[in-house]
Scaffold this motif. Structure first.
Motif, mmCIF file in Angstrom:
data_model
loop_
_atom_site.group_PDB
_atom_site.id
_atom_site.type_symbol
_atom_site.label_atom_id
_atom_site.label_comp_id
_atom_site.label_asym_id
_atom_site.label_seq_id
_atom_site.Cartn_x
_atom_site.Cartn_y
_atom_site.Cartn_z
ATOM 1 N N PHE A 85 0.821 -1.221 0.000
ATOM 2 C CA PHE A 85 0.000 0.000 0.000
ATOM 3 C C PHE A 85 0.853 1.269 0.000
ATOM 4 N N TYR A 86 2.135 1.118 0.381
ATOM 5 C CA TYR A 86 2.989 2.305 0.556
ATOM 6 C C TYR A 86 4.247 2.192 -0.301
ATOM 7 N N PRO A 87 4.294 2.926 -1.400
ATOM 8 C CA PRO A 87 5.436 2.812 -2.317
ATOM 9 C C PRO A 87 6.783 3.109 -1.645
ATOM 10 N N GLN A 88 6.762 3.970 -0.619
ATOM 11 C CA GLN A 88 8.042 4.370 0.003
ATOM 12 C C GLN A 88 8.577 3.326 0.993
ATOM 13 N N VAL A 89 7.757 2.319 1.335
ATOM 14 C CA VAL A 89 8.190 1.340 2.345
ATOM 15 C C VAL A 89 8.968 0.203 1.670
ATOM 16 N N ASP A 90 10.255 0.121 2.003
ATOM 17 C CA ASP A 90 11.109 -0.922 1.419
ATOM 18 C C ASP A 90 11.490 -1.952 2.490
ATOM 19 N N GLN A 91 12.315 -2.936 2.110
ATOM 20 C CA GLN A 91 12.701 -3.993 3.050
ATOM 21 C C GLN A 91 13.419 -3.417 4.277
ATOM 22 N N GLN A 92 14.169 -2.334 4.057
ATOM 23 C CA GLN A 92 14.884 -1.725 5.191
ATOM 24 C C GLN A 92 13.901 -1.201 6.252
ATOM 25 N N ARG A 93 12.825 -0.561 5.770
ATOM 26 C CA ARG A 93 11.814 -0.049 6.704
ATOM 27 C C ARG A 93 11.071 -1.216 7.384
ATOM 28 N N ILE A 94 10.844 -2.292 6.629
ATOM 29 C CA ILE A 94 10.184 -3.458 7.223
ATOM 30 C C ILE A 94 11.050 -4.006 8.363
ATOM 31 N N ASP A 95 12.348 -4.129 8.108
ATOM 32 C CA ASP A 95 13.273 -4.625 9.142
ATOM 33 C C ASP A 95 13.292 -3.692 10.354
ATOM 34 N N GLU A 96 13.244 -2.375 10.062
ATOM 35 C CA GLU A 96 13.242 -1.382 11.139
ATOM 36 C C GLU A 96 12.017 -1.576 12.034
ATOM 37 N N CYS A 97 10.854 -1.794 11.405
ATOM 38 C CA CYS A 97 9.606 -1.967 12.172
ATOM 39 C C CYS A 97 9.633 -3.274 12.965
ATOM 40 N N LEU A 98 10.234 -4.303 12.371
ATOM 41 C CA LEU A 98 10.377 -5.575 13.093
ATOM 42 C C LEU A 98 11.293 -5.369 14.305
ATOM 43 N N GLU A 99 12.334 -4.586 14.114
ATOM 44 C CA GLU A 99 13.291 -4.301 15.198
ATOM 45 C C GLU A 99 12.610 -3.504 16.319
ATOM 46 N N ILE A 100 11.919 -2.418 15.941
ATOM 47 C CA ILE A 100 11.257 -1.547 16.933
ATOM 48 C C ILE A 100 10.285 -2.356 17.789
ATOM 49 N N THR A 101 9.579 -3.299 17.166
ATOM 50 C CA THR A 101 8.545 -4.044 17.890
ATOM 51 C C THR A 101 9.087 -5.350 18.510
ATOM 52 N N GLY A 102 10.393 -5.548 18.408
ATOM 53 C CA GLY A 102 11.009 -6.733 19.012
ATOM 54 C C GLY A 102 10.688 -8.012 18.255
ATOM 55 N N MET A 103 10.350 -7.902 16.968
ATOM 56 C CA MET A 103 9.948 -9.074 16.191
ATOM 57 C C MET A 103 10.998 -9.515 15.171
ATOM 58 N N LEU A 104 12.137 -8.822 15.155
ATOM 59 C CA LEU A 104 13.134 -9.137 14.120
ATOM 60 C C LEU A 104 13.599 -10.590 14.211
ATOM 61 N N LYS A 105 13.716 -11.087 15.448
ATOM 62 C CA LYS A 105 14.194 -12.463 15.595
ATOM 63 C C LYS A 105 13.174 -13.502 15.115
ATOM 64 N N TYR A 106 11.930 -13.074 14.925
ATOM 65 C CA TYR A 106 10.902 -14.001 14.435
ATOM 66 C C TYR A 106 10.532 -13.713 12.967
ATOM 67 N N LYS A 107 11.368 -12.917 12.331
ATOM 68 C CA LYS A 107 11.094 -12.421 10.968
ATOM 69 C C LYS A 107 10.630 -13.527 10.003
ATOM 70 N N ASN A 108 11.291 -14.690 10.064
ATOM 71 C CA ASN A 108 10.997 -15.733 9.086
ATOM 72 C C ASN A 108 10.119 -16.864 9.638
ATOM 73 N N GLU A 109 9.459 -16.591 10.774
ATOM 74 C CA GLU A 109 8.524 -17.586 11.318
ATOM 75 C C GLU A 109 7.093 -17.264 10.893
ATOM 76 N N LYS A 110 6.307 -18.314 10.670
ATOM 77 C CA LYS A 110 4.911 -18.112 10.256
ATOM 78 C C LYS A 110 4.089 -17.587 11.438
ATOM 79 N N SER A 111 3.161 -16.695 11.142
ATOM 80 C CA SER A 111 2.449 -16.050 12.246
ATOM 81 C C SER A 111 1.496 -17.002 12.961
ATOM 82 N N LYS A 112 1.149 -18.148 12.331
ATOM 83 C CA LYS A 112 0.273 -19.106 13.037
ATOM 84 C C LYS A 112 0.958 -19.649 14.294
#
Ligand SMILES: Nc1ncnc2c1ncn2[C@@H]1O[C@H](COP(=O)(O)OP(=O)(O)OP(=O)(O)O)[C@@H](O)[C@H]1O
Length: 245
Positions: free
Chosen positions: A108-135
């Motif tokens: 939905f957001y053209p300006q959001v790239d993989q770097q920003r996705i990683d940043e958001c995962l980091e901010i929310t403490g989810m980076l270590k679960y990046k490649n785990e399925k949400s189920k």
């Protein structure tokens, strides 16, 4: 043109009544930039209805909401440019990983790239679960992933419906820390709903009591706690003052 206002959210006469006569009526409220504003009220008070209208998910019967001066009725695109939200539950696709879920939202957001996705995962403490399925995620992890999705576009306003609901003590502490961190470090304005008095007291800088479809009072947390022995006493006295339903 957006007006230069430090009012992040301005709500005037906001009303939505369902056919059964319940809902929320004549909500008037201003939320300053950087506030962590809590709508506190029991189940069925009208918090979710109010938030759905603020996030443009439901059309009001009457009234308007302006986000940084832009009306959701007249200038929806500009108003929503600043808003991230989680209303009711933080949804994710169970068979996709945290990263894949965020990549879907990022479309939905053209300006959001993989770097920003990683940043958001980091901010929310989810980076270590990046490649785990949400189920496989706990409720708290799903909530965090929801917040990561909501902050992808760097919104100035976050609308979160019961963000601490169902979390265990550690999950609550983490989420509260995250909200405060985003408010302090990024200047994000929060509008949060909760029926949990203690949560609102510990998380929010300003509190609005919602009861029976009305906003009965608004005050700063500090000011309430200096005038009442507890937020609970304030809540009960406000409800009594306005007549129990
Ligand atoms: N689609 C609907 N149709 C009819 N009534 C509704 C609808 N949605 C909500 N209501 C009613 O409107 C009132 C306000 O509901 P709302 O979900 O906004 O409350 P809430 O404060 O968010 O409560 P909770 O903490 O339980 O989520 C309730 O009495 C509810 O039963």
């Amino acid at each position: 043109m957006l007006s230069l206002t430090n009012k992040a959210i301005e709500i005037s006469g906001l009303t939505k009544m369902y056919k059964n006569g319940r809902g929320i009526s004549d909500l008037n409220l201003e939320v300053d930039q950087g506030d962590i504003f809590g709508l506190l009220g029991p189940n069925g008070a009208g918090k979710t209805t109010a938030m759905k209208m603020m996030a443009g998910l439901m059309k009001p019967d009457r009234g308007d909401v302006k986000i940084f001066g832009a009306s959701i009725l007249d200038n929806y695109v500009d108003a929503m440019k600043h808003v991230g939200c989680i209303i009711e539950t933080a949804e994710s696709y169970p068979y996709l990983t945290a990263n894949e879920n965020l990549k879907l939202f990022a479309r939905f957001y053209p300006q959001v790239d993989q770097q920003r996705i990683d940043e958001c995962l980091e901010i929310t403490g989810m980076l270590k679960y990046k490649n785990e399925k949400s189920k496989k995620f706990s409720l708290g992890m799903k909530q965090r992933l929801g917040v990561a999705a909501a902050i992808l576009s760097n919104p100035k306003v976050l609308i979160l419906d019961e963000p601490l609901n169902g979390l265990d003590v550690e999950g609550m502490l983490d989420m509260r820390k995250l909200i405060k961190q985003l408010a302090e470090e990024e200047g994000t304005t929060f509008l949060i709903s909760s029926h949990l008095i203690h949560d609102v007291e510990l998380t929010c800088t300003r509190i609005g009591v919602v009861y029976g479809g009305k906003l009965v009072n608004v005050d700063y947390t500090q000011s309430i706690l200096s005038n009442y022995s507890s937020l609970e006493n304030y809540f009960v006295s406000e409800v009594d003052r306005n007549g129990r339903v």
